[in-house]
Write a protein that holds these residues in place. Structure first.
Motif, PDB file in Angstrom:
ATOM      1  N   HIS A 240     -36.825  19.084  93.292  1.00 19.25           N
ATOM      2  CA  HIS A 240     -37.343  18.483  92.514  1.00 19.25           C
ATOM      3  C   HIS A 240     -37.660  17.030  91.855  1.00 19.25           C
ATOM      4  CE1 HIS A 240     -33.585  17.149  90.387  1.00 19.25           C
ATOM      5  NE2 HIS A 240     -33.030  18.388  90.457  1.00 19.25           N
ATOM      6  N   SER A 241     -38.282  16.996  91.272  1.00 15.89           N
ATOM      7  CA  SER A 241     -38.266  15.196  91.074  1.00 15.89           C
ATOM      8  C   SER A 241     -38.789  15.305  89.546  1.00 15.89           C
ATOM      9  CB  SER A 241     -40.037  14.521  91.740  1.00 15.89           C
ATOM     10  OG  SER A 241     -40.266  15.219  92.591  1.00 15.89           O
ATOM     11  N   ARG A 242     -38.325  13.782  89.235  1.00 13.65           N
ATOM     12  CA  ARG A 242     -38.570  13.656  88.002  1.00 13.65           C
ATOM     13  C   ARG A 242     -38.567  12.153  87.691  1.00 13.65           C
ATOM     14  NH1 ARG A 242     -37.840  18.026  88.251  1.00 13.65           N
ATOM     15  NH2 ARG A 242     -36.361  19.262  86.465  1.00 13.65           N
ATOM     16  N   TYR A 243     -39.898  11.736  87.045  1.00 13.05           N
ATOM     17  CA  TYR A 243     -39.455  10.085  86.971  1.00 13.05           C
ATOM     18  C   TYR A 243     -39.517  10.158  85.282  1.00 13.05           C
ATOM     19  CZ  TYR A 243     -42.708  11.204  90.864  1.00 13.05           C
ATOM     20  OH  TYR A 243     -43.171  11.504  92.150  1.00 13.05           O
ATOM     21  N   ILE A 244     -38.302   8.937  85.255  1.00 16.81           N
ATOM     22  CA  ILE A 244     -38.274   8.291  83.734  1.00 16.81           C
ATOM     23  C   ILE A 244     -38.452   7.269  82.912  1.00 16.81           C
ATOM     24  CG2 ILE A 244     -36.443   8.316  82.373  1.00 16.81           C
ATOM     25  CD1 ILE A 244     -34.599  10.729  84.778  1.00 16.81           C
ATOM     26  N   LEU A 245     -39.537   7.209  82.269  1.00 21.71           N
ATOM     27  CA  LEU A 245     -39.911   6.343  82.088  1.00 21.71           C
ATOM     28  C   LEU A 245     -39.781   5.731  79.854  1.00 21.71           C
ATOM     29  CD1 LEU A 245     -43.034   7.419  84.075  1.00 21.71           C
ATOM     30  CD2 LEU A 245     -42.951   4.891  83.290  1.00 21.71           C
ATOM     31  N   THR A 246     -40.407   4.603  80.000  1.00 25.29           N
ATOM     32  CA  THR A 246     -39.595   4.235  78.868  1.00 25.29           C
ATOM     33  C   THR A 246     -40.320   5.512  77.400  1.00 25.29           C
ATOM     34  OG1 THR A 246     -40.850   2.622  78.379  1.00 25.29           O
ATOM     35  CG2 THR A 246     -38.922   2.432  78.549  1.00 25.29           C
ATOM     36  N   GLY A 247     -41.705   5.472  78.026  1.00 23.88           N
ATOM     37  CA  GLY A 247     -42.531   6.794  76.502  1.00 23.88           C
ATOM     38  C   GLY A 247     -42.175   8.158  77.511  1.00 23.88           C
ATOM     39  N   GLY A 248     -40.932   9.005  78.522  1.00 26.21           N
ATOM     40  CA  GLY A 248     -41.528  10.153  78.629  1.00 26.21           C
ATOM     41  C   GLY A 248     -40.968  10.420  79.916  1.00 26.21           C
ATOM     42  N   THR A 249     -40.875  11.409  80.311  1.00 34.94           N
ATOM     43  CA  THR A 249     -40.196  12.039  81.835  1.00 34.94           C
ATOM     44  C   THR A 249     -41.652  13.273  81.978  1.00 34.94           C
ATOM     45  OG1 THR A 249     -37.851  11.896  80.937  1.00 34.94           O
ATOM     46  CG2 THR A 249     -38.018  13.755  82.939  1.00 34.94           C
ATOM     47  N   ILE A 250     -41.909  12.766  83.654  1.00 33.86           N
ATOM     48  CA  ILE A 250     -42.478  13.334  84.343  1.00 33.86           C
ATOM     49  C   ILE A 250     -41.570  14.499  85.203  1.00 33.86           C
ATOM     50  CG2 ILE A 250     -44.472  13.432  86.400  1.00 33.86           C
ATOM     51  CD1 ILE A 250     -45.564  10.987  84.926  1.00 33.86           C
ATOM     52  N   TRP A 257     -46.877  19.766  87.628  1.00 35.11           N
ATOM     53  CA  TRP A 257     -45.881  18.662  86.948  1.00 35.11           C
ATOM     54  C   TRP A 257     -46.186  18.873  85.342  1.00 35.11           C
ATOM     55  CZ3 TRP A 257     -44.047  14.458  89.462  1.00 35.11           C
ATOM     56  CH2 TRP A 257     -44.296  15.387  91.024  1.00 35.11           C
ATOM     57  N   HIS A 258     -45.390  17.971  84.798  1.00 34.53           N
ATOM     58  CA  HIS A 258     -45.227  18.321  83.443  1.00 34.53           C
ATOM     59  C   HIS A 258     -44.975  17.180  82.595  1.00 34.53           C
ATOM     60  CE1 HIS A 258     -44.837  22.149  83.977  1.00 34.53           C
ATOM     61  NE2 HIS A 258     -45.651  22.733  83.116  1.00 34.53           N
ATOM     62  N   CYS A 259     -45.316  16.370  81.270  1.00 33.68           N
ATOM     63  CA  CYS A 259     -44.680  15.650  80.606  1.00 33.68           C
ATOM     64  C   CYS A 259     -44.043  15.612  79.405  1.00 33.68           C
ATOM     65  CB  CYS A 259     -45.635  14.535  81.011  1.00 33.68           C
ATOM     66  SG  CYS A 259     -45.184  13.339  79.609  1.00 33.68           S
TER      67      CYS A 259
END
Ligand SMILES: NC(=O)c1ccc[n+]([C@@H]2O[C@H](COP(=O)([O-])OP(=O)(O)OC[C@H]3O[C@@H](n4cnc5c(N)ncnc54)[C@H](OP(=O)(O)O)[C@@H]3O)[C@@H](O)[C@H]2O)c1
Length: 324
Positions: A240-250, A257-259
């Motif tokens: 799995h992959s996760r992209y964690i940004l200040t406005g949400g997590t992908i 893919w989900h946000c």
């Protein structure tokens, strides 16, 4: 418009798949196959009505070819690409771009100066799903963290040669297609640290169970962690992959893919655009002499191998590598 004349180097799994694909295209024809393996090379050439040339150096020099496909092992990609580009051929090559950063830089540079279309087989380049994720990430503020985790129970049916350190590089390098999309979305790395444990490592560089980690600090801010443990005690593969940004997590799950934010979770559907394969795009770009998009993607591929090869250097020298 006359058909694009193609030569393929390598007659294994990917060479065979590409030969099928290009033979089915109206706009292209497979004219020659080169391989050190005369048995599979001859058989593949015969199947597609192409000439078999044992020596790849002789193939790249042929005047009756417009483009060359490179489907050999990782340690030969850049050498072959450089030779073919010097003979003014367009290139479609398997990832990774090169086994050293200097060689990768040389390939990208000569392709640009000779105005040849250089495509490295990173499918995200034409993926409407990847485009949607990239757009969404750009709307979600600053990157804090990217994580990638892959656990695999065995080596499965993958060719042995991938699990050979000198030929293929560490797992993070031969699985560069899990790093490429991250670099495409978030940009290159400022520093890289790698570590690896190989069980059963032989003098020839083959191994069994392994764990490989890569940690980066991105030039644009945020950090990334990439982990693959292979041949471990687990029933089924997981990834799995996760992209964690200040406005949400992908996040990815079951190919979707989900946000996720504090307020809701929503799917990120693929961008609504026509599907085109990378092979088709390469052919079109050659026909229209459009090299700029391919060059931009090649620069991303180069940034991606800077990460995997700096991680390899970090493992060898047991220190963090700071990139320019
Ligand atoms: N895009 C994808 O989905 C995908 C999937 C798998 C692999 N790959 C990449 O594709 C590349 C090829 O992988 P593969 O699975 O096709 O490997 P493979 O089945 O072992 O085939 C490689 C072919 O290249 C030949 N070859 C190797 N070195 C050569 C040299 N120096 N000169 C001439 N011929 C040479 C091999 O000959 P022998 O038979 O004598 O070894 C074989 O015919 C690798 O870089 C791999 O990372 C891409």
């Amino acid at each position: 418009m006359s058909k694009l004349r193609i030569g393929i180097i390598g007659s294994g799994g990917t060479g065979t798949r590409h030969a099928e694909r290009f033979s089915e295209m109206e706009a292209a024809e497979v004219v020659a196959i080169a391989s050190r393996n005369t048995e599979t090379g001859n058989a593949l050439a015969e199947k597609h009505g192409a000439e078999f040339i044992p020596d790849w150096q002789a193939l790249v020099e042929r005047d009756n070819l417009d483009g060359v496909l490179i489907c050999t092992h990782n340690d030969t990609h850049a050498e072959i690409a450089l030779a073919a580009l010097r003979c003014d051929k367009h290139i479609f090559m398997e990832y990774p771009l090169a086994r050293s950063i200097d060689a990768g830089e040389a390939v990208v540079e000569i392709a640009e100066s000779n105005q040849r279309v250089l495509r490295i087989n990173h499918s995200e380049t034409v993926s409407n799903s990847h485009r949607a994720v990239k757009q969404r990430a750009q709307e979600l503020g600053d990157l804090l963290l990217t994580t990638f985790l892959r656990l695999t129970p065995g080596r499965g049916a993958r060719p042995e040669i991938l699990f050979n350190l000198p030929v293929s590089g560490p797992p993070a390098h031969f699985f560069i297609y899990h790093i490429y999309p991250i670099i495409d979305i978030f940009g290159g790395a400022r520093s890289v640290e790698g570590s690896a444990v190989y069980e059963g490592l032989t003098d020839q560089g083959n191994y069994n169970r392994f764990v490989n980690t890569v940690n980066v600090k991105f030039k644009n801010g945020g950090i990334g962690s990439w982990v693959w443990a292979g041949g471990v005690e687990i029933q089924e593969s997981e990834q799995h992959s996760r992209y964690i940004l200040t406005g949400g997590t992908i996040s990815d799950s079951d190919g979707k893919w989900h946000c996720s934010t504090g307020a809701e979770v929503e799917e990120i559907p693929p961008v609504d655009a026509p599907n085109i394969s990378l092979q088709e795009r390469w052919v079109q770009e050659i026909q229209t002499q459009e090299t700029s998009a391919a060059h931009r993607d090649a620069v991303t591929a180069l940034e991606a191998i800077r990460v995997s090869l700096s991680a390899e250097q970090s493992m060898q020298e047991k220190r963090r590598i700071v990139l320019e």
